[in-house]
Design an enzyme around this catalytic site. Structure first.
Site, PDB file in Angstrom:
ATOM      1  N   ASP A 210      -7.409  -6.708   3.060  1.00 49.23           N
ATOM      2  CA  ASP A 210      -7.116  -5.899   1.884  1.00 49.23           C
ATOM      3  C   ASP A 210      -5.643  -5.497   1.870  1.00 49.23           C
ATOM      4  O   ASP A 210      -5.114  -5.047   2.887  1.00 49.23           O
ATOM      5  CB  ASP A 210      -8.018  -4.655   1.906  1.00 49.23           C
ATOM      6  CG  ASP A 210      -7.854  -3.782   0.688  1.00 49.23           C
ATOM      7  OD1 ASP A 210      -8.090  -4.269  -0.422  1.00 49.23           O
ATOM      8  OD2 ASP A 210      -7.483  -2.602   0.851  1.00 49.23           O
ATOM      9  N   GLU A 240      -5.476 -10.761   0.525  1.00 47.16           N
ATOM     10  CA  GLU A 240      -5.535 -10.390  -0.884  1.00 47.16           C
ATOM     11  C   GLU A 240      -4.111 -10.268  -1.414  1.00 47.16           C
ATOM     12  O   GLU A 240      -3.499  -9.201  -1.369  1.00 47.16           O
ATOM     13  CB  GLU A 240      -6.277  -9.059  -1.068  1.00 47.16           C
ATOM     14  CG  GLU A 240      -6.421  -8.679  -2.543  1.00 47.16           C
ATOM     15  CD  GLU A 240      -6.448  -7.179  -2.780  1.00 47.16           C
ATOM     16  OE1 GLU A 240      -6.629  -6.786  -3.943  1.00 47.16           O
ATOM     17  OE2 GLU A 240      -6.276  -6.410  -1.815  1.00 47.16           O
ATOM     18  N   ASP A 323     -12.323  -6.609  -8.407  1.00 44.80           N
ATOM     19  CA  ASP A 323     -11.103  -5.962  -8.880  1.00 44.80           C
ATOM     20  C   ASP A 323     -10.734  -6.336 -10.317  1.00 44.80           C
ATOM     21  O   ASP A 323      -9.714  -5.873 -10.829  1.00 44.80           O
ATOM     22  CB  ASP A 323      -9.926  -6.330  -7.969  1.00 44.80           C
ATOM     23  CG  ASP A 323      -9.968  -5.598  -6.638  1.00 44.80           C
ATOM     24  OD1 ASP A 323     -10.371  -4.418  -6.629  1.00 44.80           O
ATOM     25  OD2 ASP A 323      -9.607  -6.198  -5.612  1.00 44.80           O
TER      26      ASP A 323
END
Length: 491
Positions: A210, A240, A323
């Protein structure tokens, strides 16, 4: 440098699971299971509410996923937390008890591996939460806490909850709930490395990282890779990163990234002017303005020249995620957009990833709506499920769709045609994103074999003696032509 990425990723089809929303399972007899007030499963999701999905439920879906053709699962965070998405980690060594705890995860891991399904976890290592032990100790003891240097403290006193006062510490995206680690502290660095190693030793097959671009301490991700690969050289490390990720994809850090550079143009081409700009404006990717085939080809060819081919084959390709709004909603319900985009996803170099529910038509706008509960069987769109199964099966059947070369052979108007080739396999993939049927002639050269068999979609096909191809394509549809050795399902 000789770049190496995990071999299994090149042949994988991923399924992204948001654990609170996939399924409620039945724990084994004798398992302690708290009875908690939950939101109704079929009610609209909220920012803070829990639906009660758990890892026992995920375990019970493995047969369904195996039948779909899934060979790897990426879970959004599963560790103990005080939020439904669990990006606010309390304890990196404990699976959240609402998800079934460590017992449920280890049972799921074993069952998945028995089905040859890999498991990749979400590593949230840039920040923790206000409930994280070390940060909580600082809240209790202020500058006397032995953990003060674990976080980026700026002044005293700290205000973790009262927004009318300065926080006096750095929170990710200025969010007080997410205190950022001080990665300059060697103890913090070692703590994170040991967490990552611990779960890999337990059998986890990789980490999705992340916001890794927020950790810019020199050598951090190089050390992370070295230590993970020392335990399992085939562990997958995927970051990410929504933009050009070249600085992280040099062979010393990540194997791949979530490939939003594929996502954005693919939506812009297949959805075109159907894109609901309110759902994508001000986002970290831009699936707009609309692209024609020439524009799409330019974007894709630039992307394919951006990274080493070994990296290209280990990218995590996606159409949407937790997301983003879901593609079907971005395209304002246009079903052909989803099928065309899925065809491009399943025929592109790198590992395709399906966000849970996309395969049965689950809709969703921006967060939290994109995190709806998985619907019961009677509410699932079987036609969408059918073509997902077909395309996944073809990807498994033809090795060229996984690791073969990719060449654009025609891109005019809204018609896009390309080849995927290996020595004994040649496939041609053609899409008509326009509203009218169209006949095109293209002149594919350097084909290993002539693909004459229509294995997906609809089209009228005619090959000339000289090797020119005439295709009649229906509106808003795509097709796959194949020839050569059918190959076999990736092991």
């Amino acid at each position: 440098m000789n770049i190496q990425t995990p071999e299994w990723v090149k042949h994988a089809v991923f399924y992204q699971i948001f654990p609170d929303r996939l399924a409620k399972g039945t724990p084994p007899p004798g398992t302690t299971c708290p009875h908690l007030p939950l939101e109704p499963w079929d009610s609209p999701p909220t920012v803070q509410g829990y639906k009660g999905g758990d890892l026992w439920g995920a375990l019970e879906t493995l047969d369904y996923l195996q039948e779909l053709g899934i060979t790897a699962i990426y879970f959004t965070p599963i560790f103990q937390s005080a939020c439904n998405h669990r990006y606010h980690t309390h304890d990196y060594y404990q699976v959240d008890p609402m998800l079934g705890g460590n017992q449920a995860f280890l049972a799921l891991l074993q069952a998945a591996h028995e089905r040859k399904i890999k498991i990749v976890l979400d590593g949230v290592f840039n920040h923790a939460s206000r409930g994280f032990f070390q940060f909580h100790d600082i809240l209790e003891n202020g500058p006397h806490s032995p953990w003060v240097d674990w976080f980026k403290i700026e002044d005293w006193p700290l205000s973790a909850y009262d927004g009318s006062k300065p926080a006096n510490y750095v929170g990710w995206a200025n969010n007080r709930a997410l205190p950022e680690f001080n990665h300059q502290n060697p103890d913090v660095r070692e703590y994170i490395m040991q967490i990552a190693e611990y779960w890999i030793r337990l059998g986890v097959d990789g980490w999705r990282l992340d916001v890794p671009f927020c950790i810019n301490v020199e050598g951090f991700w190089q050390e992370f890779r070295q230590r993970i690969k020392a335990i399992n050289p085939e562990a997958y490390i995927v970051g990410e990163i929504w933009t050009d990720a070249l600085q992280w994809l040099d062979g010393t850090q990540f194997d791949g990234v979530m490939n939003y550079l594929f996502t954005a143009p693919t939506i812009a081409f297949t959805a075109g002017d159907r894109v609901n700009l309110d759902l994508v404006r001000d986002s970290a990717y831009e699936p707009y303005p609309a692209l024609d085939a020439t524009g799409y080809a330019s974007k894709i060819e630039s992307l394919l020249h951006l990274y080493d081919w070994e990296i290209q084959l280990a990218q995590l390709n996606l159409l949407d995620s937790h997301d983003t709004a879901r593609l079907v909603t971005i395209a304002q319900g246009d079903r052909p957009t989803v099928e065309l985009a899925t065809l491009l996803l399943m025929t592109f170099p790198g590992a395709p990833s399906i966000y849970y529910g996309d395969e049965i038509g689950l809709a969703g706008a921006r967060d939290p709506d994109s995190r709806r509960s998985f619907p019961p069987p009677e509410e699932r769109d079987q036609s969408i499920l059918t073509y997902h199964r077909q395309l996944i099966a073809l990807r498994h059947q033809y090795r060229a769709l996984r690791v073969g070369t990719y060449h654009v052979i025609f891109a005019q108007g809204l018609v896009y045609i390309f080849t995927r080739q290996e020595t004994d396999q040649t496939l041609i993939i053609a899409l008509n994103a326009g509203e009218e049927p169209i006949t095109v002639r293209c002149f594919p050269r350097d084909l290993n074999q002539i693909p004459k068999t229509l294995v997906y979609g609809q089209a009228e096909i005619e090959w000339s003696v000289g090797g020119d191809l005439r295709l009649e394509l229906p509106p808003r549809q795509g097709c796959i032509l194949a020839s050569g050795n059918d190959g076999e399902r990736a092991k």
